[in-house]
Design an enzyme around this catalytic site. Structure first.
Site, mmCIF file in Angstrom:
data_model
loop_
_atom_site.group_PDB
_atom_site.id
_atom_site.type_symbol
_atom_site.label_atom_id
_atom_site.label_comp_id
_atom_site.label_asym_id
_atom_site.label_seq_id
_atom_site.Cartn_x
_atom_site.Cartn_y
_atom_site.Cartn_z
ATOM 1 N N LYS A 22 0.853 -1.213 0.000
ATOM 2 C CA LYS A 22 0.000 0.000 0.000
ATOM 3 C C LYS A 22 0.875 1.244 0.000
ATOM 4 C CE LYS A 22 -1.868 1.622 4.027
ATOM 5 N NZ LYS A 22 -1.610 3.036 4.302
ATOM 6 N N ASN A 23 1.879 1.279 0.867
ATOM 7 C CA ASN A 23 2.641 2.515 1.071
ATOM 8 C C ASN A 23 3.696 2.760 0.015
ATOM 9 O OD1 ASN A 23 1.004 2.979 3.206
ATOM 10 N ND2 ASN A 23 2.514 2.490 4.786
ATOM 11 N N CYS A 116 -5.907 11.771 12.610
ATOM 12 C CA CYS A 116 -6.670 10.522 12.752
ATOM 13 C C CYS A 116 -6.374 9.976 14.151
ATOM 14 C CB CYS A 116 -6.267 9.534 11.664
ATOM 15 S SG CYS A 116 -4.539 9.158 11.692
ATOM 16 N N ARG A 121 -1.040 14.280 13.250
ATOM 17 C CA ARG A 121 -0.494 14.160 11.887
ATOM 18 C C ARG A 121 -0.578 15.472 11.108
ATOM 19 N NH1 ARG A 121 -2.017 8.504 9.383
ATOM 20 N NH2 ARG A 121 -0.047 8.864 8.293
ATOM 21 N N ASP A 307 4.254 0.649 12.166
ATOM 22 C CA ASP A 307 3.033 0.032 11.641
ATOM 23 C C ASP A 307 2.857 -1.407 12.117
ATOM 24 O OD1 ASP A 307 3.076 1.715 8.399
ATOM 25 O OD2 ASP A 307 2.575 2.380 10.420
ATOM 26 N N ARG A 399 -8.736 -0.897 4.372
ATOM 27 C CA ARG A 399 -7.911 0.184 3.792
ATOM 28 C C ARG A 399 -6.540 -0.350 3.389
ATOM 29 N NH1 ARG A 399 -6.958 5.098 7.307
ATOM 30 N NH2 ARG A 399 -5.623 5.414 5.492
#
Ligand code: EPZ
Length: 423
Positions: A22-23, A116, A121, A307, A399
């Site tokens: 994803k990243n 979030c 952030r 993460d 997500r």
């Protein structure tokens, strides 16, 4: 309301292929805006953050098609520079569009991506450093509006190795006049992947993955194809699950060389870990309770990734003693502690540290995910626990995980979707 139902308490056994990152895929999709033509991205994960990013590219005028894990973006002509609030708000990493749009057309406006649950952030450093390349910002009722007649290179010293800021600066600098030097740059594999993609399209970038990245602006970038690497966080999620549950798992297409700090921690917890020589397959075997870890802290790459902190904490709830984990990247990333306590875990938070006293077993419960990586941690907790659990808030998990239920089923877990038709 949809959820994941889990029959826990059994060891994991099986093989699973790890999805694309994803990243890595998100900044590369943003980078397609810099190419006045087509980009073909393969092994792109089929997750909601990617869907949001594709919609954002469409709103700028790109033609975007996706089939299975292949995404084709045609950014030949752009029609808008303002991105709609609804798509920006649901994805923090929309901020990466600043550098790409400024690099392509010198103007951009997007709603201020809010914080979030894992932290405020802010985007102060994005604004401050892009300003050094000649960008002028104005804040209009919670929208970030940026204009730049001519982007020019500059020397940028960062106060810390922000991944997103490093990526935004690279995106803004590849078509700018002159040379940009970023120091100390983020060294994450996802930054290296973005640079690899851009270099394949003709960008002039040196030092990706090191402390200093130097970009020399070029006139234009060429159409290109690129294959997204496997997701090191998804791979780590399943390895911590197997260490907490016991059993023997094999991950194929895993990015072994990007996971040294993760594999080191798993071995310290008593897991037997073998990686094959071509660096794409990991075998892990664990039995009994994991060993305690006296102290582990999250850090920028190549340190232990933030993460995977939730998955580490979850696996340590059944360790053979007391462990201490310290979160150094985000200020509020212990949101799953109350849920783990409800399952019988013995956890005490002291500022950015959590003290984990290992217990013999957890008990299944009704759980609610509040963010992506914590949600994956709760699924692992359910598999480690005796009895049945249900995890709600699965929209957060979707997500970043293509189909965590299918993946875990392939590893022999007793999991299933409830309340939804399988996608
Ligand atoms: C990227 O976020 C990842 N997201 C995150 O993964 C990851 O946790 C993070 O890097 C750290 O590795 C993507 O790649 C899409 P940072 P990013 O800028 O770029 C503060 C996931 O679950 N900061 O390195 O936002 C910030 O608040 C996600 O996949 C400022 O203060 O991370 C944080 O505390 C979660 N001002 C710290 O820096 C700024 O202007 C590190 O953030 C920017 C950041």
């Amino acid at each position: 309301m949809e959820g994941i139902i889990i029959e826990g308490g059994r060891p994991l056994n099986g093989t699973v292929r790890i999805q694309g990152s994803k990243n890595a895929a998100l900044p590369i999709l943003a980078a397609t805006l810099l190419i006045r033509g087509k980009t073909i991205l393969s092994n792109c994960p089929h997750i909601t953050d990617i869907e949001h990013m594709m919609n954002l590219l469409r709103s700028a005028g790109c033609a975007v098609n996706s089939e299975n894990n292949r995404v084709i973006v045609d950014a030949k002509v752009l029609s808008k520079t303002a991105f709609p609030k609804e798509d920006v708000d649901c994805m923090r990493s929309s901020v990466i569009l600043l550098g790409a749009m400024l690099g392509r057309c010198g103007e951009v406006s997007l709603s201020y991506p809010g914080g979030c649950v894992i932290g405020e952030r802010p985007i102060d450093l994005h604004i401050q450093t892009l300003g050094k390349l000649g960008v002028h910002f104005k804040n209009e009722e919670r929208r970030v509006c940026a204009l730049c007649a001519h982007l020019h290179g500059n020397d940028i010293n960062l106060p810390f190795r922000s991944v997103g800021v490093t990526e935004n600066l690279i995106l803004a600098a590849v078509l700018a006049k002159g040379t940009t030097r970023i120091y100390p740059a983020a060294r994450e594999p996802e930054v290296v992947a973005l640079c690899d993609f851009l270099k394949k399209a003709g960008a002039r970038i040196r030092g990706a993955g090191s402390d200093e990245i130097i970009i020399t602006g070029v006139e234009r970038l060429a159409e290109t194809e690129y294959c997204v690497e496997a997701d090191r966080i998804v791979a780590g999620t399943y390895l911590f699950a197997a260490t907490g549950c016991g059993g023997m798992v094999e991950l194929s297409e895993a990015p072994v060389l990007q996971m040294k700090s993760v594999l080191r921690v798993l071995k310290q917890m008593g897991a037997q870990v073998k990686a094959d020589e071509n660096g794409r397959c990991i075998r892990l075997e664990a039995e009994g309770r994991p060993h305690r870890l006296p102290f582990v802290q999250t850090a920028v790459y190549p340190g232990f990734p933030t993460d995977l902190q939730s998955n580490l904490v979850t696996a340590l709830t059944k360790a053979d003693g007391t462990s201490v984990v310290e979160e150094r990247i985000f200020e509020n990333r212990y949101r799953i502690l109350p849920e783990l306590r409800a399952m019988g875990a013995d956890l005490t938070q002291k500022e950015d540290r959590v003290i984990i006293r290992g217990v013999a077993h957890l008990t299944g419960a009704e759980l609610t995910a509040m963010e992506l990586r914590g949600g994956a941690g709760l699924v692992c907790a359910g598999m480690m626990a005796k009895g049945k659990s249900i995890v709600r808030g699965v929209e957060y998990i979707r997500r970043g995980y293509e189909d965590i239920v299918e993946d875990l089923k392939q590893l022999g877990a007793g999991v299933g979707w409830t309340g939804v038709e399988k996608r």
